[in-house]
Design an enzyme around this catalytic site. Sequence first.
Site, mmCIF file in Angstrom:
data_model
loop_
_atom_site.group_PDB
_atom_site.id
_atom_site.type_symbol
_atom_site.label_atom_id
_atom_site.label_comp_id
_atom_site.label_asym_id
_atom_site.label_seq_id
_atom_site.Cartn_x
_atom_site.Cartn_y
_atom_site.Cartn_z
ATOM 1 N N ASP A 117 0.913 -1.260 0.030
ATOM 2 C CA ASP A 117 0.380 -0.314 -0.673
ATOM 3 C C ASP A 117 0.663 1.393 0.013
ATOM 4 O OD1 ASP A 117 -2.564 0.713 0.045
ATOM 5 O OD2 ASP A 117 -2.602 1.327 2.180
ATOM 6 N N TYR A 119 0.713 5.897 -0.368
ATOM 7 C CA TYR A 119 0.894 7.151 0.432
ATOM 8 C C TYR A 119 0.846 7.770 -0.909
ATOM 9 C CZ TYR A 119 1.116 9.730 4.423
ATOM 10 O OH TYR A 119 0.690 11.166 5.428
ATOM 11 N N HIS A 124 -3.881 14.305 0.297
ATOM 12 C CA HIS A 124 -3.757 13.325 1.719
ATOM 13 C C HIS A 124 -2.396 13.668 2.762
ATOM 14 C CE1 HIS A 124 -5.390 10.246 4.193
ATOM 15 N NE2 HIS A 124 -3.945 9.784 4.227
ATOM 16 N N ARG A 133 2.213 17.502 12.296
ATOM 17 C CA ARG A 133 3.309 17.957 12.455
ATOM 18 C C ARG A 133 2.890 19.584 12.368
ATOM 19 N NH1 ARG A 133 4.160 13.812 9.786
ATOM 20 N NH2 ARG A 133 4.094 15.236 7.690
ATOM 21 N N GLU A 190 -10.522 4.069 4.877
ATOM 22 C CA GLU A 190 -9.321 4.430 3.094
ATOM 23 C C GLU A 190 -9.831 4.229 1.200
ATOM 24 O OE1 GLU A 190 -5.058 5.005 5.522
ATOM 25 O OE2 GLU A 190 -5.571 4.232 4.515
ATOM 26 N N GLU A 192 -9.226 4.079 -1.745
ATOM 27 C CA GLU A 192 -7.830 3.636 -2.722
ATOM 28 C C GLU A 192 -8.742 3.246 -4.263
ATOM 29 O OE1 GLU A 192 -4.766 1.824 -0.274
ATOM 30 O OE2 GLU A 192 -5.460 3.185 1.200
ATOM 31 N N ASP A 222 -8.837 0.111 2.797
ATOM 32 C CA ASP A 222 -7.654 0.162 3.661
ATOM 33 C C ASP A 222 -8.287 0.422 5.128
ATOM 34 O OD1 ASP A 222 -5.396 -1.324 4.563
ATOM 35 O OD2 ASP A 222 -4.096 0.805 4.546
ATOM 36 N N ARG A 226 -7.036 4.236 13.779
ATOM 37 C CA ARG A 226 -5.827 5.297 13.702
ATOM 38 C C ARG A 226 -5.192 5.185 14.832
ATOM 39 N NH1 ARG A 226 -5.032 6.512 8.486
ATOM 40 N NH2 ARG A 226 -6.808 6.987 7.602
ATOM 41 N N GLN A 229 -2.912 2.399 15.157
ATOM 42 C CA GLN A 229 -1.602 3.234 14.371
ATOM 43 C C GLN A 229 -0.947 3.954 14.684
ATOM 44 O OE1 GLN A 229 -3.404 4.406 10.538
ATOM 45 N NE2 GLN A 229 -1.221 4.919 9.531
ATOM 46 N N TYR A 233 2.942 2.699 15.394
ATOM 47 C CA TYR A 233 3.977 3.034 13.925
ATOM 48 C C TYR A 233 5.323 3.469 13.765
ATOM 49 C CZ TYR A 233 3.574 8.564 13.274
ATOM 50 O OH TYR A 233 3.793 9.485 13.136
ATOM 51 N N LYS A 242 -3.552 -1.653 10.515
ATOM 52 C CA LYS A 242 -3.883 -1.857 9.130
ATOM 53 C C LYS A 242 -3.977 -3.516 8.468
ATOM 54 C CE LYS A 242 -2.640 2.716 7.745
ATOM 55 N NZ LYS A 242 -3.849 3.449 6.481
ATOM 56 N N THR A 246 -8.521 -5.481 4.829
ATOM 57 C CA THR A 246 -8.594 -4.754 3.440
ATOM 58 C C THR A 246 -9.657 -5.271 2.704
ATOM 59 O OG1 THR A 246 -6.079 -4.166 3.910
ATOM 60 C CG2 THR A 246 -6.723 -3.760 1.425
ATOM 61 N N THR A 333 -4.444 6.059 0.176
ATOM 62 C CA THR A 333 -6.071 7.045 0.716
ATOM 63 C C THR A 333 -5.613 8.106 -0.890
ATOM 64 O OG1 THR A 333 -5.952 6.907 3.440
ATOM 65 C CG2 THR A 333 -7.362 8.985 2.154
ATOM 66 N N GLU A 347 -9.200 12.998 7.875
ATOM 67 C CA GLU A 347 -8.951 14.320 7.195
ATOM 68 C C GLU A 347 -10.696 15.001 7.282
ATOM 69 O OE1 GLU A 347 -6.851 14.117 3.371
ATOM 70 O OE2 GLU A 347 -7.314 11.653 4.064
#
Length: 400
Positions: A117, A119, A124, A133, A190, A192, A222, A226, A229, A233, A242, A246, A333, A347
């Site tokens: 998968d 990104y 996204h 961040r 997600e 996808e 997917d 959260r 994760q 992660y 994850k 799926t 995503t 989001e």
Amino acid sequence: MSWVLIPQGSHFPITNLPFGVFSSPGRDQRIGVAIGEQILDVRAADEAGLLPDLSGALRLDTLDGFLAAGRVYWRGVRSRIAQLLSEPAHEPVVSGMLVAQEDATMHLPFTVADFVDFYASEQHATNLGKMFRPDSAALLPNWKHLPVGYHGRAGTVVVSGTDVRRPQGQRKAPDASEPTFGPSARLDFEAEVGFVVGTGAPGPVSTADFAEHVFGVCLVNDWSARDIQAWEYVPLGPFLGKSFATSISPWIVSLDALIDARTDGPAQDPTPLPYLRSDRRWSLDLALEVTLNGETISRPPFASVYWSADQQLAHMTVNGASLRTGDLFASGTVSGDSPEQRGSLIELSWGGKEPITLTDGSSRSFLLDGDTLTISATAPGVDGTRIGFGSVSGTIQPSI
């Protein structure tokens, strides 16, 4: 034109002819091709001597043998099926090989060998960067130099319609000193797009060879926990948040059906390294739609995805990693520029701070037990038609 009655707006006109695997009363699991509201029983057509079979590939209960046979064979079979379903002379025989989709049960269409998968959506990645961040650059330094991805779990890829059980795992609240264990409280989807590998090969595989190895395209959800994760992660990336499920759509749309959906994709700056360059990238103009309990909550545009599928394929094999029949890789995503084009609840609700409100008055930051999430998509087809992928859907069941 087809002699099969095809309703206006159908995802499956004669210019599509996606492949899948189905069963129905009186028919065990077998390969089928969607046409309008019907499914052509490919095994029956082959047993009648109407198709160019290769070592019994069309009589199997998955697409595995068909996928392994290669591009020339894929095209030959699809072309012959188009002939059978368009020329009136074939109607008396072939009409008896059609099964109503409403009477069929769809199955996982191929054995998933590996699942990767990516990104690949800049929108996204930017949204998540801003959330997590806020005092730093939204995109990490590597993001515009390579397609970021992770290796997922092939064994929990399931076909649309399979219920999804809320996963359990470790979570740690920002203000807590220790983690806790329990059901995910921030379960997400997600939206996808996935790519299905037909013929395997040792790596590297170049961008120019994309269409020699990739048979077609499906929709992917997917599912993501959260909170699990977020705690797990660092430093190695997604794992239990994850790998619990799926979902993919049951119909695989061939690259040949999508030739008019190809687009240039977003401009890339800086210019990618040579192994990621292409004379014409495999970006696709797909219009996705996401519904929650039947209500549309997002319309992500796949044409905006920064890293194209051929670049993803080249990157995941450039180190020598091999391709196998049944490999599945997904875009990550898909999100667009505007809020209503965001392809995940994290989001849409901006990390849970801005819950979305549904027409029944309820609100969502993340998925609740009993929620049904569905992703569908359409694309330009040949001869000015509009083709579709059907949908990928799943309903959330309570944790064990």
